[in-house]
Scaffold this active site. Structure first.
Site, PDB file in Angstrom:
ATOM      1  N   LYS A  22     -41.521 -35.462 -25.953  1.00  0.00           N
ATOM      2  CA  LYS A  22     -41.045 -36.957 -25.990  1.00  0.00           C
ATOM      3  C   LYS A  22     -40.273 -37.117 -24.934  1.00  0.00           C
ATOM      4  O   LYS A  22     -40.465 -38.118 -24.035  1.00  0.00           O
ATOM      5  CB  LYS A  22     -39.851 -37.059 -27.144  1.00  0.00           C
ATOM      6  CG  LYS A  22     -39.216 -38.193 -27.163  1.00  0.00           C
ATOM      7  CD  LYS A  22     -37.939 -38.264 -28.478  1.00  0.00           C
ATOM      8  CE  LYS A  22     -36.739 -38.926 -28.166  1.00  0.00           C
ATOM      9  NZ  LYS A  22     -35.920 -38.678 -27.127  1.00  0.00           N
ATOM     10  N   ASN A  23     -39.331 -36.488 -24.362  1.00  0.00           N
ATOM     11  CA  ASN A  23     -38.453 -36.666 -23.387  1.00  0.00           C
ATOM     12  C   ASN A  23     -39.184 -36.964 -21.921  1.00  0.00           C
ATOM     13  O   ASN A  23     -38.697 -37.331 -20.912  1.00  0.00           O
ATOM     14  CB  ASN A  23     -37.089 -35.772 -22.944  1.00  0.00           C
ATOM     15  CG  ASN A  23     -36.247 -36.262 -24.328  1.00  0.00           C
ATOM     16  OD1 ASN A  23     -36.581 -37.210 -24.920  1.00  0.00           O
ATOM     17  ND2 ASN A  23     -35.329 -35.528 -24.655  1.00  0.00           N
ATOM     18  N   CYS A 116     -29.981 -43.163 -29.519  1.00  0.00           N
ATOM     19  CA  CYS A 116     -29.171 -42.349 -30.378  1.00  0.00           C
ATOM     20  C   CYS A 116     -27.595 -42.524 -30.387  1.00  0.00           C
ATOM     21  O   CYS A 116     -27.252 -42.674 -29.048  1.00  0.00           O
ATOM     22  CB  CYS A 116     -29.417 -40.951 -30.691  1.00  0.00           C
ATOM     23  SG  CYS A 116     -30.962 -40.181 -31.424  1.00  0.00           S
ATOM     24  N   ARG A 121     -22.448 -43.172 -23.585  1.00  0.00           N
ATOM     25  CA  ARG A 121     -23.598 -42.553 -22.738  1.00  0.00           C
ATOM     26  C   ARG A 121     -23.771 -43.354 -21.402  1.00  0.00           C
ATOM     27  O   ARG A 121     -24.456 -44.069 -21.575  1.00  0.00           O
ATOM     28  CB  ARG A 121     -24.871 -42.387 -23.416  1.00  0.00           C
ATOM     29  CG  ARG A 121     -24.809 -41.337 -24.712  1.00  0.00           C
ATOM     30  CD  ARG A 121     -26.117 -41.445 -25.378  1.00  0.00           C
ATOM     31  NE  ARG A 121     -27.239 -40.762 -24.861  1.00  0.00           N
ATOM     32  CZ  ARG A 121     -28.378 -40.773 -25.601  1.00  0.00           C
ATOM     33  NH1 ARG A 121     -28.564 -41.127 -26.501  1.00  0.00           N
ATOM     34  NH2 ARG A 121     -29.225 -39.976 -24.933  1.00  0.00           N
ATOM     35  N   ASP A 304     -29.926 -30.742 -27.572  1.00  0.00           N
ATOM     36  CA  ASP A 304     -30.668 -31.262 -28.602  1.00  0.00           C
ATOM     37  C   ASP A 304     -31.119 -30.566 -29.693  1.00  0.00           C
ATOM     38  O   ASP A 304     -31.870 -30.765 -30.662  1.00  0.00           O
ATOM     39  CB  ASP A 304     -32.120 -31.875 -27.935  1.00  0.00           C
ATOM     40  CG  ASP A 304     -31.802 -32.807 -26.718  1.00  0.00           C
ATOM     41  OD1 ASP A 304     -30.764 -33.573 -26.919  1.00  0.00           O
ATOM     42  OD2 ASP A 304     -32.684 -33.148 -26.164  1.00  0.00           O
ATOM     43  N   ARG A 396     -38.892 -41.475 -34.327  1.00  0.00           N
ATOM     44  CA  ARG A 396     -38.567 -41.598 -32.794  1.00  0.00           C
ATOM     45  C   ARG A 396     -39.174 -40.293 -32.166  1.00  0.00           C
ATOM     46  O   ARG A 396     -39.545 -40.526 -30.798  1.00  0.00           O
ATOM     47  CB  ARG A 396     -37.104 -42.083 -32.468  1.00  0.00           C
ATOM     48  CG  ARG A 396     -36.678 -43.428 -32.822  1.00  0.00           C
ATOM     49  CD  ARG A 396     -35.377 -43.800 -32.164  1.00  0.00           C
ATOM     50  NE  ARG A 396     -35.433 -43.084 -30.788  1.00  0.00           N
ATOM     51  CZ  ARG A 396     -34.496 -42.417 -30.275  1.00  0.00           C
ATOM     52  NH1 ARG A 396     -33.388 -42.369 -30.941  1.00  0.00           N
ATOM     53  NH2 ARG A 396     -34.440 -41.981 -28.998  1.00  0.00           N
TER      54      ARG A 396
HETATM   55  N1  EPU Z   1     -23.781 -39.156 -18.075  1.00  0.00           N
HETATM   56  C1  EPU Z   1     -23.031 -39.914 -17.068  1.00  0.00           C
HETATM   57  N2  EPU Z   1     -23.402 -40.779 -16.313  1.00  0.00           N
HETATM   58  C2  EPU Z   1     -24.729 -40.805 -16.206  1.00  0.00           C
HETATM   59  C3  EPU Z   1     -25.609 -40.460 -17.066  1.00  0.00           C
HETATM   60  C4  EPU Z   1     -25.101 -39.513 -17.673  1.00  0.00           C
HETATM   61  O1  EPU Z   1     -21.680 -39.735 -17.268  1.00  0.00           O
HETATM   62  O2  EPU Z   1     -24.854 -41.895 -15.452  1.00  0.00           O
HETATM   63  C5  EPU Z   1     -23.214 -38.175 -18.913  1.00  0.00           C
HETATM   64  C6  EPU Z   1     -23.988 -38.344 -20.439  1.00  0.00           C
HETATM   65  O3  EPU Z   1     -22.787 -39.282 -21.002  1.00  0.00           O
HETATM   66  C7  EPU Z   1     -23.847 -36.925 -20.935  1.00  0.00           C
HETATM   67  C8  EPU Z   1     -24.427 -36.089 -19.863  1.00  0.00           C
HETATM   68  O4  EPU Z   1     -24.009 -36.895 -18.645  1.00  0.00           O
HETATM   69  O5  EPU Z   1     -22.447 -36.673 -21.219  1.00  0.00           O
HETATM   70  C9  EPU Z   1     -25.885 -35.693 -19.668  1.00  0.00           C
HETATM   71  O6  EPU Z   1     -26.516 -36.953 -19.937  1.00  0.00           O
HETATM   72  P1  EPU Z   1     -28.263 -37.228 -19.458  1.00  0.00           P
HETATM   73  O7  EPU Z   1     -28.019 -38.494 -18.413  1.00  0.00           O
HETATM   74  O8  EPU Z   1     -28.690 -35.940 -18.926  1.00  0.00           O
HETATM   75  O9  EPU Z   1     -28.791 -37.478 -20.789  1.00  0.00           O
HETATM   76  P2  EPU Z   1     -29.794 -38.525 -20.957  1.00  0.00           P
HETATM   77  O10 EPU Z   1     -30.889 -38.624 -19.659  1.00  0.00           O
HETATM   78  O11 EPU Z   1     -29.440 -39.938 -21.234  1.00  0.00           O
HETATM   79  C10 EPU Z   1     -31.773 -36.851 -21.728  1.00  0.00           C
HETATM   80  C11 EPU Z   1     -32.330 -36.754 -23.352  1.00  0.00           C
HETATM   81  C12 EPU Z   1     -31.502 -36.547 -24.316  1.00  0.00           C
HETATM   82  C13 EPU Z   1     -30.927 -35.219 -23.940  1.00  0.00           C
HETATM   83  C14 EPU Z   1     -30.172 -35.435 -22.690  1.00  0.00           C
HETATM   84  C15 EPU Z   1     -29.398 -34.019 -22.103  1.00  0.00           C
HETATM   85  C16 EPU Z   1     -34.217 -38.439 -22.775  1.00  0.00           C
HETATM   86  C17 EPU Z   1     -34.845 -39.921 -22.824  1.00  0.00           C
HETATM   87  N3  EPU Z   1     -33.001 -38.033 -23.386  1.00  0.00           N
HETATM   88  O12 EPU Z   1     -30.853 -37.986 -22.205  1.00  0.00           O
HETATM   89  O13 EPU Z   1     -32.288 -36.224 -25.552  1.00  0.00           O
HETATM   90  O14 EPU Z   1     -29.845 -34.965 -25.103  1.00  0.00           O
HETATM   91  O15 EPU Z   1     -31.028 -35.771 -21.593  1.00  0.00           O
HETATM   92  O16 EPU Z   1     -30.522 -33.141 -21.949  1.00  0.00           O
HETATM   93  O17 EPU Z   1     -34.638 -37.777 -21.998  1.00  0.00           O
HETATM   94  C18 EPU Z   1     -32.845 -36.360 -27.769  1.00  0.00           C
HETATM   95  O18 EPU Z   1     -34.072 -35.743 -27.381  1.00  0.00           O
HETATM   96  O19 EPU Z   1     -32.541 -36.236 -28.923  1.00  0.00           O
HETATM   97  C19 EPU Z   1     -32.027 -36.651 -26.652  1.00  0.00           C
HETATM   98  C20 EPU Z   1     -30.897 -37.162 -26.765  1.00  0.00           C
END
Ligand code: EPU
Length: 427
Positions: A22-23, A116, A121, A304, A396
């Protein structure tokens, strides 16, 4: 609206095929915008996030054909249509439209993403990256406006290791002038997958999968075919299900290396796992020991999987502690597990689980995708019937969940929610 019904207590046995990640999919589909000719992506998971993104690409003028496991995108007819509202708000990954549209058109208007609710975030690191590349970024009434005369390569140090920011900056940088260096980049396999697609399109990227990624911008990108890597989080969820209820379950079509942290933790619990080339065999090994788990960025234990793992830990002897260092509010499943009889409490960023406890079927609500997975694990373990609402979250991210579980011998089905239940959800 449907709810998921599970009659617990039935052992699982057989083979489950894991779908594409998915991701990865949610980043690869927007990445197709960057090409000038047809991109085909296969091993696509059948999940609602993929359908939403396919619709979004159509909204900006793309010719899109979405099959069961394949999407074909002709980006030649796309325009930089503003997307301040609507579908874009329904999924977190719509933020990848920012990087891809900025990279292609040098401008984009994208509503702030949904997805979610796991606590705050922010996307400040994405924005820091876009600005470093020369874009002007403003937030106007809940939509992000991005514009650039031209994008120029830059050295960008991420203050937070972020999967989304790493991918989004790659998307914006592949067609920028000169070299971009992303330091403190995230190393998740999905980042390598996106870099592989972009490289097949003609991009010049080195170091994806390490914490320094170097991108030499190119003028144009061409179409290609790409096959998505297996979903390590779906694989991990089935590994946990197998350890909970399996006699002997084979988790097939995976990259075992991607789930090493989970294999290590499950072995520590006393679960027997045999690792082969592209599959795992999990045997029911009886009594399990409590363990401590801390989520970390890859290759650490994935956030996750902490929610589904917590349901399994209710069956382990002694005290287990699950600490989430990535999100501070990813514990909404805990109240629901308690409703089912689990002895679990939340202290700060940790869930403390005392086991083992017999779980009882109950009416519970999935507040987010992986909370839903946790409740499915709990429902399969519990005595009696568990009814899970909030199914839209599970849809999702888990392709053909019932089919796969029925194939393993689970008793699981969907039912329409009653008017009364729908009223309760609304209130
Ligand atoms: N963060 C910041 N600033 C930013 C970006 C992130 O402070 O600009 C913080 C976030 O708040 C969080 C941490 O950094 O505390 C990590 O966030 P990351 O950006 O890595 O997460 P994401 O890209 O929004 C993806 C996956 C998530 C998964 C996370 C961590 C996707 C679409 N989502 O999210 O997947 O939990 O990486 O591995 O790729 C899920 O699949 O259930 C899911 C939530």
């Amino acid at each position: 609206m449907d709810k998921l019904m599970i009659e617990g207590g039935h052992p699982l046995e057989g083979t489950v095929q894991i779908s594409g990640a998915k991701n990865s999919a949610v980043a690869l589909i927007p990445a197709a915008i960057l090409a000038d000719s047809i991109v085909t992506i296969d091993n696509l998971p059948e999940i609602s996030d993929v359908q939403l993104l396919a619709e979004l690409l159509k909204e900006i003028g793309g010719e899109v054909e979405l099959g069961t496991h394949e999407i074909t995108v002709n980006p030649a007819t796309m325009i930089s249509m503003p997307l301040p509202n609507g579908r874009v708000k329904k999924l977190r990954a719509s933020y990848y439209l920012m990087g891809a549209m900025l990279g292609k058109f040098k401008k984009a208007v994208i509503g702030l993403p949904g997805g979610c609710n796991l606590g705050p975030r922010p996307i400040d690191q994405h924005i820091k990256g876009f600005e470093a590349l020369g874009a002007q970024v403003t937030n106007e009434q809940g939509a992000i406006y991005l514009r650039a005369e031209e994008l120029r390569g830059a050295r960008i140090y991420l203050d937070v290791v972020s999967v989304g920011a790493t991918i989004n900056i790659m998307l914006a940088a592949v067609r920028a002038k000169g070299q971009t260096i992303i330091e403190n980049a995230a190393k998740e396999p999905e980042i390598i997958d996106v870099a592989t697609l972009l490289t097949s399109m003609g991009a010049k990227i080195k170091g994806a999968g390490t914490n320094v990624i170097r991108i030499d911008g190119v003028d144009s990108l061409k179409g290609c075919r790409h096959s998505i890597i297996p979903d390590r989080i779906e694989a991990g969820t089935y590994m946990i299900l197998a350890a909970a209820m399996g006699q002997k379950v084979i988790i097939d079509n995976i990259i075992p290396y991607h789930v090493e942290s989970l294999i290590a933790k499950m072995r520590e619990m006393g679960v027997t796992i045999e690792v082969e080339d592209d599959r795992l065999l999990i045997h029911n090994s009886g009594e399990k020991k409590g363990i401590d788990v801390k989520t970390l960025v890859y290759p650490g234990f994935p956030t996750d999987l902490q929610q589904p793992l917590t349901s399994l830990l209710t069956q382990a002897e002694g005290t287990s502690i699950v600490t989430d260092t990535i999100y501070n509010a990813r514990f909404k499943h805990i109240d629901e597990l308690r409703r089912m009889g689990a002895n679990v409490k939340v202290e700060g960023r940790s869930a403390i689980i005392n086991g083992s406890t017999k779980l009882q079927g109950a009416k519970v609500r999935a507040s987010d995708l992986r909370a839903g997975a946790a409740l499915v694990v709990a429902g399969l373990l519990a005595d009696g019937i568990t009814e899970i609402s909030g199914l839209e979250h599970i849809d999702r991210g888990y392709a053909n969940l019932e089919e796969k579980l029925i194939g393993l011998g689970a008793k699981i089905w969907r039912e329409k929610m009653t008017e009364e239940e729908l009223d309760q959800v609304k209130n």
